[in-house]
Design an enzyme around this catalytic site. Structure first.
Site, short mmCIF file in Angstrom:
data_model
loop_
_atom_site.label_atom_id
_atom_site.label_comp_id
_atom_site.label_asym_id
_atom_site.label_seq_id
_atom_site.Cartn_x
_atom_site.Cartn_y
_atom_site.Cartn_z
N SER A 679 0.83 -1.19 0.00
CA SER A 679 0.00 0.00 0.00
C SER A 679 0.87 1.25 0.00
CB SER A 679 -0.97 -0.04 1.17
OG SER A 679 -1.97 0.93 1.05
N ASP A 752 -9.06 -4.74 -5.96
CA ASP A 752 -8.67 -3.85 -4.87
C ASP A 752 -9.78 -2.82 -4.61
OD1 ASP A 752 -7.45 -2.01 -3.15
OD2 ASP A 752 -5.48 -2.37 -4.02
N HIS A 786 -7.59 -5.44 -1.39
CA HIS A 786 -6.36 -4.74 -1.01
C HIS A 786 -5.44 -5.63 -0.19
CE1 HIS A 786 -3.95 -1.19 -0.64
NE2 HIS A 786 -3.97 -1.21 0.68
#
Length: 816
Positions: A679, A752, A786
């Site tokens: 991330s 995601d 994610h």
């Protein structure tokens, strides 16, 4: 640029042979990867760790008499992620069972008396036919409830603590689309849940052709919106959301299995109870139209209502508007953030903005706390005005006070006050930086009341505060007692230096329940007694699920960067590491913003924690021979408004200091170091490769690389693209792709759903690198979001990372 110490000269033939071997290794791996599109398996050592069972989760009943041990499945098969799923208004749910996608189901459940370790455990059979989730105690600890998901429904099951099999509540299908299972208890045997309406009808069918275009409008009103996935796109999406999210408040008698529908169905997103017995009232929130095509469901209009115990409407409290035209980090005007007081006296509270909801407006007070009492007529009364933005309201179990927390956005500073609920001045209890570790006072301890609500323990005018006890030497958890009159603090317990022991609950007769672990011993419950809690009795004995991890060596390493800011990382050495070796290493980090250098350098973690790696952890690479520098601090220090102006310079300074310290320790080869992150850590990784030559390669998972695609802020950035264009462009490694010459592994979940990290971010960076002659591999994981959860996906990610590092840095076990 980092300059490593010169390596000893080697014969030319040996050097050429090594380079040739690395080239062949990379070619062989690339050929294997291209030849097969199947999921790959990590090494046997990593696969064994991934498939090892989780440590059991321990839950204590409200009256502190019973212990439940829950074993949860570690990873799910990818087939579960592949089930039909709807993506609407930022939600993802299975339309067949009205539950969020995935989750980790229970594998086993057992009960035993808490304080009698010799008593036999009672295994509770989990009936086949579905996956059990969400364990909840009844307020008296005599019962517990679970949900079970099947392909057709999410069911409610009940168990008796004293014995007997689980029982299904027949005729009930839960609706968890807008809210998880959080029972609202009317009594120890009766609760409220959100269920599918009985007369639901058939789901809407898509039109054969659209009835017209989708239209959005904005006329001269600033409405900066973050980028969100899975938003509504048309009127059919709206109809689907209305159908699947609509629920019925239902009372369930756990003893008889009886069901009562309360009021009319609605798009209920929150439900709580205030007061006890016949005087109790229900506080409900439900979505209302108009829905939005540019915002997720949490920002839709809401109607907030008070209801009697039978569900009939008592009063409408507010209509919270659509969050449109609200400044970045701002709030809506009018009532928001509603709370039902948990005590015997029924009362409701909410917050209202006094600065127009805009943090950029100058105002002496930004929020105010309001209160409305029975019979809930007339106007609410103002309890307190807040100089800064409201954050949290935590009720004390004395029924007279609450802890009121506010945030100074300009300074990133938290202040918590003891606030009388009847009104009047509050008393400041805690005042510290948002990211404070060393001076953190601890977290107030809570208990479950008779109505099932949680409240902060305030016995004899004192709070119990449990904290990690962070210090430059690592964490030593503590339990303090804070006197609310004179604010004196008494330390009741602190873990010794040879263990990591957390206080869980103060029991009767001066006894303390703790959980203790060491680097080699799994967490276990301890009953402590005596004047200083020096007497101890072990209540549980957990089995080590991964004994091979005990051979790993771990050390906290502290140092400074060039400007004097303290940094640290946890050095992990693989099980087969031999003294004197310099092995290739991975630095894994995640940038955080700080307002001052003192806070930025504070250490977290403890060498006494029992190692148990998360499935996606880069620490799994230790089993393949690599050195890992984990949780490497990556601070960016400055004014919150402009801190990102020097983001690249500061992460470069951090990285250089990390490499220098690792080289000084003599355990890594500074010429064979990789950097990686997930991330925002992936964003950091790409920026380091674009602007420095410090690392030989990088691994970036689920990141964002083009900040023009997140124009209204990202992470802590408060300015829009048009207010800080140079910063947005400089912090977009996509725009510097031609400068990324070190090989980069990109991994992204194809589904995601995190704000700003759409898969397109990795797609475009891959295309840019490929188009400018870079070395890049891009892996897309089917059905993953994610964070990756499928057994196949997690195993493949670990294989990708290990093979990539071997190809770019060399075999870590090969002699050099």
């Amino acid at each position: 640029m980092h300059h490593a110490r010169p390596m000893p000269r080697r014969p030319r033939q040996l050097l050429l042979g090594t380079l040739c071997a690395l080239s062949l290794l990379g070619q062989a791996w690339a050929t294997q990867a291209q030849a097969s599109s199947d999921y790959q398996q990590p090494s046997a050592a990593v696969r064994e760790l991934l498939d090892a069972p989780n440590l059991p989760r321990l839950l204590i009943s409200p009256e502190r008499r019973t212990l439940v041990q829950l074993s949860q499945r570690r990873l799910s098969p990818v087939e579960e992620l592949a089930r039909p799923m709807l993506r609407l208004a930022g939600l993802r749910f299975d339309p067949g069972n009205a539950s969020p996608q995935a989750g980790t189901p229970l594998q086993s459940l057992s009960l035993r008396p808490l304080l009698d370790p010799q008593a036999p455990e009672r295994e509770v059979a989990l009936p086949a036919g579905g996956a059990f989730h969400a364990f909840h105690w009844s307020p008296d600890g005599q019962r517990f409830v679970l949900s079970r998901r099947t392909a057709q429904a999410t069911e409610l099951w009940v168990g008796e603590t004293a014995g007997g099999p689980l029982r299904q509540i027949k005729g009930l299908r839960l609706n968890l689309v807008l809210a998880p299972l959080e029972p609202v208890w009317l009594s120890p045997q009766e609760l409220l849940v959100l269920a599918l309406p009985a007369s639901r009808g058939a789901a809407p069918t898509p039109p054969k052709a659209p009835s017209g275009p989708t239209v959005q409008e904005s006329f001269g009103r600033n409405s900066p919106e973050r980028t969100y996935p899975d938003l509504l796109k048309n009127s059919f999406d709206q109809a689907l959301l209305d159908y699947h999210a609509r629920s019925q408040i239902t009372a369930v008698n756990l003893a008889t299995g009886g069901l009562r529908a309360l009021g009319e169905p609605g798009l209920f997103s929150a439900l709580s109870i205030s007061g006890e017995g016949a005087q109790a009232v229900l506080l409900s929130e439900r979505l209302s139209r108009p829905f939005s095509y540019s915002q997720p469901w949490e920002d839709f209009p809401r109607t907030v209502e008070l209801r009697r115990r039978d569900g009939t409407l008592l009063r409408e409290l507010a209509r919270v508007p659509l969050k449109q035209g609200v400044a970045l980090e701002g709030v809506v005007t009018g009532p928001r953030a509603f709370f039902a007081a948990p005590g015997k006296e029924a009362a409701v509270f909410w917050v209202e903005a006094l600065d127009g909801g805009n943090p950029n407006n100058k105002a002496s007070h930004r929020d105010r706390l309001m209160r409305l009492d029975p019979p809930f007529k007339g106007e609410a009364q103002e309890v307190q005005r807040l100089a800064q933005r409201f954050v949290r309201l935590s009720f004390l179990d004395d029924g007279q006070n609450a802890l009121l927390t506010e945030l100074d956005r300009q300074k990133s500073w938290l202040r918590t006050s003891l606030q009388p609920l009847a009104g009047g001045p509050g008393k400041t209890l805690f005042d510290h930086s948002l990211r404070e570790r060393y001076r953190h006072p601890g977290v107030p301890q809570t208990r479950m009341l008779a109505n099932g609500r949680q409240a902060v323990i305030a016995a004899h005018g004192e709070l119990l505060l449990a904290g990690p006890g962070a210090s430059p030497q690592g964490e030593r958890p503590f339990l303090d007692r804070l006197n609310l009159k004179d604010l004196s603090v008494q330390r009741l317990f602190q873990s010794d230096e040879n263990a990591y022991e957390q206080a869980l609950a103060v029991l009767d007769r001066g006894r303390l329940l703790t959980q203790r672990e060491t680097a080699k011993q799994p967490p276990q419950l301890i009953l402590r007694s005596g004047s200083g809690f020096e007497e101890e009795r072990v209540l549980t004995q957990a089995k080590d699920p991964s004994p091979q991890l005990r051979k790993i060596r771990r050390e906290l390493v502290s140092f400074k960067r060039a400007d004097g800011v303290d940094l640290s990382f946890w050095l992990y050495l693989p099980p087969d590491y031999r003294a004197g070796e310099r092995r290739p290493a991975l630095v894994w980090a995640y940038p955080l913003e700080y307002t001052d250098a003192g806070t930025a350098g504070q250490v977290s973690g403890s060498a006494n924690r029992f190692s148990s790696f998360a499935p996606l952890s880069p620490l799994m690479l230790l089993m393949d021979g690599f050195v890992v520098l984990s949780d490497a601090t990556m601070p960016v220090v400055g004014d919150p408004k402009t801190v990102n102006d020097t983001f690249v310079e500061q992460i470069t300074m951090n990285a250089r200091a990390i490499i220098d310290k690792a080289e000084e320790l003599g355990v890594v080869d500074p010429k064979r170091m990789a950097v990686g992150g997930h991330s925002y850590g992936a964003f950091m990784t790409a920026n380091l490769l674009a602007h420095t030559k410090l690392f030989k390669t990088g691994i970036a998972r689920s990141g964002a690389y083009n900040r023009t695609l997140t124009p209204f802020g990202f992470q802590s950035e408060r300015r829009s693209l048009w207010e800080a264009q140079d910063v947005y462009l400089k912090l977009s490694p996509f725009l510097y792709a031609n400068q990324i010459k070190e090989p980069l592994l990109l991994i992204h979940g194809e589904a995601d759903n995190n704000s700003g990290t759409f898969p397109m971010q990795s797609e475009r960076l891959y295309q840019a690198l490929a188009g400018t002659g870079g070395s890049v591999r891009y892996v897309t994981l089917p059905f993953e979001s994610h964070g990756y959860t499928a057994r196949e996906s997690v195993g493949h990610v670990q294989w990708e990372m290990s093979q990539w590092l071997k190809a770019q840095l060399g075999d870590p076990r090969a002699p050099r």
